[in-house]
Design an enzyme around this catalytic site. Structure first.
Site, short mmCIF file in Angstrom:
data_model
loop_
_atom_site.label_atom_id
_atom_site.label_comp_id
_atom_site.label_asym_id
_atom_site.label_seq_id
_atom_site.Cartn_x
_atom_site.Cartn_y
_atom_site.Cartn_z
N SER A 254 87.26 -103.78 17.73
CA SER A 254 87.91 -103.86 19.03
C SER A 254 88.95 -104.98 19.07
O SER A 254 89.82 -105.03 18.21
CB SER A 254 86.82 -104.06 20.09
OG SER A 254 87.37 -104.03 21.36
N ASP A 573 87.95 -92.92 21.93
CA ASP A 573 86.55 -93.32 21.74
C ASP A 573 85.96 -93.87 23.03
O ASP A 573 85.07 -94.70 22.99
CB ASP A 573 86.41 -94.31 20.59
CG ASP A 573 87.02 -95.66 20.92
OD1 ASP A 573 87.60 -95.82 22.00
OD2 ASP A 573 86.90 -96.57 20.08
N HIS A 626 82.98 -96.32 21.59
CA HIS A 626 83.61 -97.56 21.14
C HIS A 626 82.64 -98.55 20.50
O HIS A 626 82.91 -99.10 19.43
CB HIS A 626 84.31 -98.21 22.34
CG HIS A 626 85.22 -99.32 21.96
ND1 HIS A 626 86.28 -99.16 21.12
CD2 HIS A 626 85.22 -100.63 22.32
CE1 HIS A 626 86.90 -100.31 20.97
NE2 HIS A 626 86.27 -101.21 21.68
#
EC number: 2.3.1.158
Lengths: 671, 676
Positions: A254, A573, A626
């Site tokens: 991320s 995602d 995610h």
């Protein structure tokens, strides 16, 4: 405690039997007697029914609870797995076990870089109200303090408005070590599964390192305040030298992806601003960068988060206490507080969409044009990709380029019909819509009705305009943020202005390091609808201090529509759209381009989301979401193969399910 | 907890009306119709059962509610003023304007550091990255054998056994609390934080304390990590040198590091070059350092009876002392501790020259002032302000022979040396007498099982062992272990420190066989507690075991031997110290061995001895006390914390007030004649 209590029942009855024989003794709380008497006398019944039955009930619950707990503890550890296997058939070996059987051994040191939100933060110095919390987690863990003393918690988690650093008298620091981000909250894994699998093939803390950092700060400030980048550099150097010169494999997740981009520029830049590692540092120490769910080009969600604090999980704060936030009584305060807190965090601004209209699309076009949202159908048959592209969509094409539009009609209208009234020059006005908001600091209270109207009348905002919008709405915050981040595209990368650190985390304004042997992977999940653009409305409610709200009533009748509750979704995602995660590796860095002068090899690996079949599977081993993707067996296996010495072609080059290539083609960017 | 409570209350409110109903219906039923009799019966039966299960439930519920109520009250009532802790030294110093200056590295000692599992046998399933050592120790009780197996090292190599990886916990959590309520470094860390320290300038150099010091580098690269960490902190804190705070065994671990870091790479060092220490280290503030070893380590290796070198005993005293399990438990413990090289590093160093020979010892006439004091004033407060006349009265007959670290029988501990049996242990054979047909008790490895009973008896016959000959005894008893560990540690005194053989790493942790680094500006501190009786020598006996089991430990401390005074109690003789480390071991180097320019300290760095008089906590409320001098509790001693903070904030030893001595360490040091 259970021990103490389990003893009690054996004592008590004996005590109670005694008075049964000698009726003359009277104990007021002796329930057994009172009850027995009830058949005859019935005088004490009233007493019994109240307190005693309460006690009885609690006792019952406790006993069953302990009994179950005892059973649970006595149960062999493999029991749940056994049940799962009985229901769903044999589970595949976890990748760690599988690869160990293949004879793979730990080779390259592995460095994890957690993303935003997932890293724990602990208190080192606080105000009076945080007494006793020294070195306890404020972020991560059980979040018990959020409930106990919410205002105190918000105060400690916020940074200084002006500087973006610690407020006076408060020091909250990142937890260090693997514990920083292995579990976000008890039971909610982040890195734990990957760590456990790597441990199977011989990894331990000497060749595995969690580069935890304070994710609230801007990237350069983590170095200024905590020297996090220096620590990371020194640790990588140490791990490479103690592992007999084997280069490191970096696994950012991320926002960690952007953080590591920043690091790669920082480490090679000369000393005062950079780390002074010299121009070949990356080539010398890094084997591969395996970005998981990387928002290279930002996420539209960040805009909504900054604009109205309504992003779904940029600030997980909401998800943690959804009921709490949505109750009407608290709402006016809570959202404001969350907004005020998140706005002091510079890091959220690192995720504002980058590249402007060139990347994200203008009024009348977007790279994802023609994408159709098959919602449930996709999930059921699991095949997507080409048939999604071929079938001509019946629904109207979605104008994803309009990241924010006021009203559904505007979102769909052809560009010629939209009349923009420029808001940039508009006077903000002095009148304050609501005085109750004063005590909570958001910059909205500086804005009058005139300003709010001007914003709403501009109707449609594209990626470029959104940045102007944020500058207009929150000038102080953006002034602070733009000293640390930049969102454009460089025309000439050799321009000396790009040596400033605010450009380092933007892949469109930096070159990759000169390290031809390095490999860059982009691993991300696909197959989940992901926020891409929003339909907003003015907030009419008089109590609210945030004048804008996502127009949650905006949706299509058609089930396949991409518009759901005021949000247009694309493939991704759940947090990062495919475009942001994949574009750099699929096109902009592919081959020798101006962003990648040494021709570092890039790979795109997508993982199709398939939700867990049943509850027993927990968060699934094939998830593409995610955070849950960190438990995806295929992804873990890929990382492990690279860490044990494989390269991109060993794991099968690209693996693409979405329309990323086609969409990348549509983006007209000088390479 | 509160959520459960709430849940139960919810359920309760929905149930109470029901139960009330049933009772009410009973009321109405009795005078009424016949057809209800069927309904009454089950209710009557219920009331019959009631007396048994229901009253249990009731009682439990009653207790729970009361408990929760108290807990709730306890949590909601503000702490009364008398219970509030006095202002911590950190807060006070911070108000005085003392600010974080030098970065600080903490080096934990033996036992206090946590260990966690990274790879294990099937029996340890589900414990991945859970603490095996430290924390709540629940696994000992749940699966003791599995636990022992995982904490033991390989008896041949002293490294991991195959298929098991247990590693030191990293970061400050490694040793802040040993177990949930037993602080080790936590108080010190909290005070450091008060004056502005945090993760970037405060580092815990945890290492696997079971390994020999050299092996921590071989297996985990702990020394390299420490070096890199110190260099990094030096740079990121604006080129400020580092203050190192080692505790207990950490002190000799850090001595090892000081030599390692300056030794060139090809010789197995860290390649920092000479001058590394001078450049990077401001001061070494040793807390309760075991520079010259502890006699306790001997008894621990001989019979696993050290009182708290392995806290394991203290944790489960009942388990160890019960006759049923005794045979097994102690054997297992000795087997485990014999596989740990690090315990050997704590054996007394310097031999008879330091610890005294059969006839004389440096402490001999300075003893047994505890006894009177203990009986007269249990608080031990003015320990050393007592007039000397008492001391001389007490010193009645012969001086106590502390030099005899192990003596078999009380007679042997007091006889003149000429009357002791002159056994040369090196010539004894340890041939296994096969006629001794008892079988080993388990599969566990203990070298006692290979010894014949005759040789054991011979060893124990009217003999006493000094700090030098005790090594012969250990080598005789446990040859494999000593062979393994003596490759890593040495316990002598160097004749000529320039002898190239002292370049070998086994000498690095012995302050009597190494020179301090060439760093004239560096400061060496020794901070330790005094005023607690500390084990110094032991009286042993042969264990009178049934002999069923050959691998029984043949020696026991003779717990029945008690002297007239406190200096001889339960088979051990005591001197002044901090409960674990005698004054001589903690103080001698800084008081004499390194004082001024000596051959051990060629650059003449300054040394300071600072003692903290033990003062037991006044009441139970004080918990472990803020003026304790005990080995671990001293880390909560306010005087010590203040000193450490001031040093870290930039004060020099002179500014602290130089030496601060309560014990007889200077006198004792005078008596020790070694060439300086």
């Amino acid at each position: 405690m259970p021990l103490i209590h389990r003893k009690k029942p054996t004592e008590k009855p004996s005590e109670e039997e005694v008075p049964d024989d000698e009726d003359s003794q009277k104990k007021p709380h002796e329930s057994s007697k009172t009850h027995k008497k009830s058949s005859g006398g019935g005088v004490d019944k009233g007493k019994w029914s109240c307190v005693d039955s309460c006690c009885w009930f609690i006792g019952c619950v406790c006993v069953t609870w302990w009994f179950l707990l005892f059973l649970y503890n006595a149960m062999p550890a493999s029991f749940p797995q056994y049940v799962t296997e009985a229901i769903t058939g044999p589970l595949p070996d976890p990748p760690g076990v599988k690869l160990k059987k293949e004879g793979l051994k730990a080779k390259h040191p592995v460095i994890f870089i957690p993303g935003i939100v997932t890293g724990g933060l602990e208190l080192w110095e606080g105000k009076q109200c945080a007494d006793g919390l020294f070195r306890k987690r404020l972020w991560g863990g059980t979040f018990g303090e959020v409930y106990k003393r919410p205002l105190c918690w918000v105060e400690h988690m916020s940074l200084d408005n002006e500087t973006g650093m610690d407020p006076a008298g408060i020091r909250v620091r990142a937890v260090s070590g693997l514990v920083a981000a292995d579990y976000f909250a008890p039971g909610y894994f982040v890195w734990a599964v990957l760590i456990a699998n790597l441990a199977h093939i011989g990894y331990e803390e000497k060749n595995m390192y969690m580069a935890a950092y304070d994710w609230r700060l801007s990237f350069q400030n983590t170095e200024v305040r905590d020297q996090t980048l220096s620590r990371m550099k020194s640790n990588i150097e140490l791990m490479v030298s103690t592992n007999s010169g084997k280069k490191a494999v970096i696994v950012p997740h991320s926002m960690g992806v952007l953080y590591f981009l920043h690091f790669m520029k920082w480490v090679e830049a000369p000393a005062p601003m950079g780390g002074g590692g010299g121009p070949d540092w990356c080539a010398k120490y890094i084997k591969a960068v395996m970005n998981i769910g990387g928002p290279f080009l930002g996420v539209p969600k960040a805009v909504a988060g900054l604009f109205s604090a309504e992003a779904k999980d940029v600030a997980v704060a909401r998800a943690i206490a959804p009921g709490f936030l949505d109750t009407d009584i608290f709402r006016l305060q809570t959202l404001q507080h969350v907004m005020r807190m998140t706005r002091t965090w510079d890091s959220t601004m690192s995720m504002i969409p980058k590249g402007g209209d060139t990347i994200w699309g203008g009024l009348d076009w977007s790279p994802e044009k023609g994408h159709t949202c098959f919602g449930k159908k996709q999930k059921s048959n699991g095949t997507r990709g080409e048939d999604g592209e071929n079938s001509v969509s019946k629904t109207k094409p979605v104008n994803y380029g309009r990241i924010i539009s006021f009203g559904k009609e505007v979102a769909e209208a052809p560009p010629s019909e939209i009349k923009n009234i420029d808001f940039r020059g508009a006077v903000k006005g002095q009148s304050v819509p609501n005085n109750t908001c004063r005590d909570v600091w958001t910059e909205y209270h500086d804005m009058g009705i005139g300003g709010i109207k001007a914003i709403a009348e501009y109707k449609v905002y594209t990626a470029d305009a959104v940045i102007d919008l944020l500058h207009y709405v929150a000038p102080k915050m953006m002034a602070r943020g733009s000293a640390h981040f930049s969102y454009g595209i460089a025309d000439d990368l050799d321009d000396p202005k790009y040596q400033h650190h605010r450009h380092w985390s933007n892949p469109l304004e930096t070159k990759l390091p000169n390290a031809p042997e390095m490999e860059i992977f982009s691993l991300y999940g696909v197959g989940i609808p992901t926020e891409r653009s929003y339909v907003y409305k003015l907030n009419q409610s008089p109590d609210s201090c945030i004048p804008f709200q996502i127009f949650t009533n905006a949706h299509e009748e058609d089930e396949d529509s991409c518009l759901k509750a005021g949000v247009y979704n694309v493939d991704g995602d759940e947090t990062v759209p495919v475009l942001s995660a994949g574009f750099m590796c699929a096109k902009a860095w592919r081959g020798k381009t101006r962003f990648n002068p040494s021709g570092i090899k890039t790979y795109v690996r997508e993982y199709n989301h398939s939700p867990p079949a049943n509850l027993l599977e927990g968060r699934g081993t094939q998830s593409g979401a995610h955070v849950d993707i960190m438990g995806n067996f295929a992804l873990i296996e890929d990382i492990m193969r690279i860490a044990t010495g494989g390269n991109g072609s060993d794991i099968g080059h690209d693996q693409v399910y979405s329309g990323i290539y086609e969409w990348s083609e549509r983006i007209d960017l000088k390479l | 907890m509160t959520s459960i409570l709430r849940f139960r209350k919810l359920c309760f409110s929905s149930v109470t009306p029901k139960s009330a109903n049933t009772i009410r219906s009973e009321d109405t039923v009795i005078p009424e119709a016949k057809h209800t009799s069927t309904a009454v019966k089950p209710k009557r039966r219920r009331s019959g059962i009631w007396s048994c299960i229901d009253s249990c439930c009731w009682a439990i519920g009653y207790l729970c509610t009361a408990w929760w109520l108290l807990l709730f009250l306890y949590n909601s009532v503000p702490v009364p003023a008398m219970l509030q802790a006095p202002e911590s030294p950190g807060t006070r110093l911070s108000r005085e304007g003392v600010k974080a200056h030098y970065p600080v590295v903490l080096v934990p000692g033996i036992v206090t550091g946590g260990l966690e599992l990274w790879e294990g046998r099937p029996c340890a399933e589900g414990l991945f990255r859970k603490r095996l050592w430290g924390g709540s120790f629940t696994e000992i009780l749940r699966r003791p054998l599995c636990w022992l197996e995982h904490l033991s090292l390989d008896s041949e190599t002293g490294l991991d056994p195959a298929g098991i990886r247990v590693r030191a916990v990293r970061g400050l959590v490694a040793a802040d609390y040993f177990s949930p309520c037993y602080f080790a470094w936590a108080v010190l860390i909290e005070n450091f934080a008060k004056i502005g320290y945090e993760g970037k300038n405060l580092h815990m150099a945890s290492y696997d304390w079971r390994l020999s010091f050299h092996n921590t580098e071989v297996r985990d690269q702990s020394l390299s990590r420490l070096k890199s960490k110190i260099e990094l902190m030096y740079v990121t804190n604006g080129y400020k040198k580092v203050v190192v705070v080692p505790h207990s065994m950490g002190a000799i671990y850090f001595l090892h590091f000081l030599k390692w870091v300056e030794t060139p790479l090809p010789n197995g060092g860290g390649g920092g070059g000479s001058g590394w220490c001078a450049k990077h280290i401001k001061a070494v503030v040793n807390i309760g350092p075991a520079f010259l070893g502890v006699p306790k380590a001997v008894s621990n290796l001989l019979s696993a009876e050290g009182k708290d070198i392995a806290y394991a005993r203290a944790l489960a005293p009942g388990l160890l002392d019960s006759e049923l399990l005794k045979v097994q438990t102690l054997e297992h413990l000795i087997r485990m501790s014999h596989s740990w090289d690090s315990i050997v590093s704590l054996l007394p160093k310097g031999g008879e020259a330091i610890w005294g020979d059969l006839d004389a010892s440096p402490e001999e006439d300075l003893t047994c002032t505890f006894s009177k004091r203990k009986s007269l004033q249990p608080s031990l407060t003015n320990l050393h302000t007592q007039n000397i006349s008492v001391k001389q009265e007490l010193w009645v007959k012969e001086p106590t022979k502390f030099g005899r670290i192990i003596a078999f029988g009380k007679r042997a501990s007091e006889l003149p040396s000429s009357q002791l049996s002159s056994l040369n242990i090196k010539e004894l054979s340890r041939v296994n007498n096969t006629s001794n047909d008892s079988l080993p008790c388990g599969e566990y490895w203990s070298e006692y099982s290979e010894m014949s009973r005759e040789s054991i008896v011979k060893v124990a016959e009217n003999t006493a062992y000094t700090a030098t000959t005790v090594f012969d005894l250990l080598r005789f008893i446990a040859p494999k272990m000593m062979r393994r560990s003596e490759a890593h540690f040495s316990h002598g005194i160097a004749e000529n420190l320039d002898d190239p053989k002292y370049g070998h790493y086994k000498y690095w942790s012995n302050p009597l066989e190494t020179k301090l680094p060439d760093a004239p500006e560096m400061e060496m501190y020794s901070l330790y507690g005094v005023g607690i009786p500390t084990e110094r020598s032991y009286i042993y006996k042969l264990s009178t075991s049934s002999g069923k089991c050959k691998s029984n430990i043949p020696f026991r401390i003779d717990g029945s031997v008690d002297g007239k005074d406190v200096c001889l109690k339960g088979g051990a003789r005591f001197v002044d110290g901090d409960e674990s480390v005698p004054v001589i071991s903690a103080g001698f180097m800084c008081a004499k061995g390194w004082r001024g320019k000596t051959r051990f300290n060629p650059s003449g760095m300054e040394t300071f001895v600072r003692e903290y008089k033990h003062k037991p906590p006044g009441s139970l409320l004080e918990n472990r006390g803020t003026e304790s001098g005990a080995h671990v509790d001293i880390m909560g001693n306010v005087g010590l914390i203040e000193d450490v903070l001031r040093i870290a904030a930039g004060a020099s030893g002179q500014e602290l007030g130089g030496d601060r001595v309560y014990s007889d360490v200077l006198k004792i040091s005078e008596r020790i004649k070694i060439r300086l």
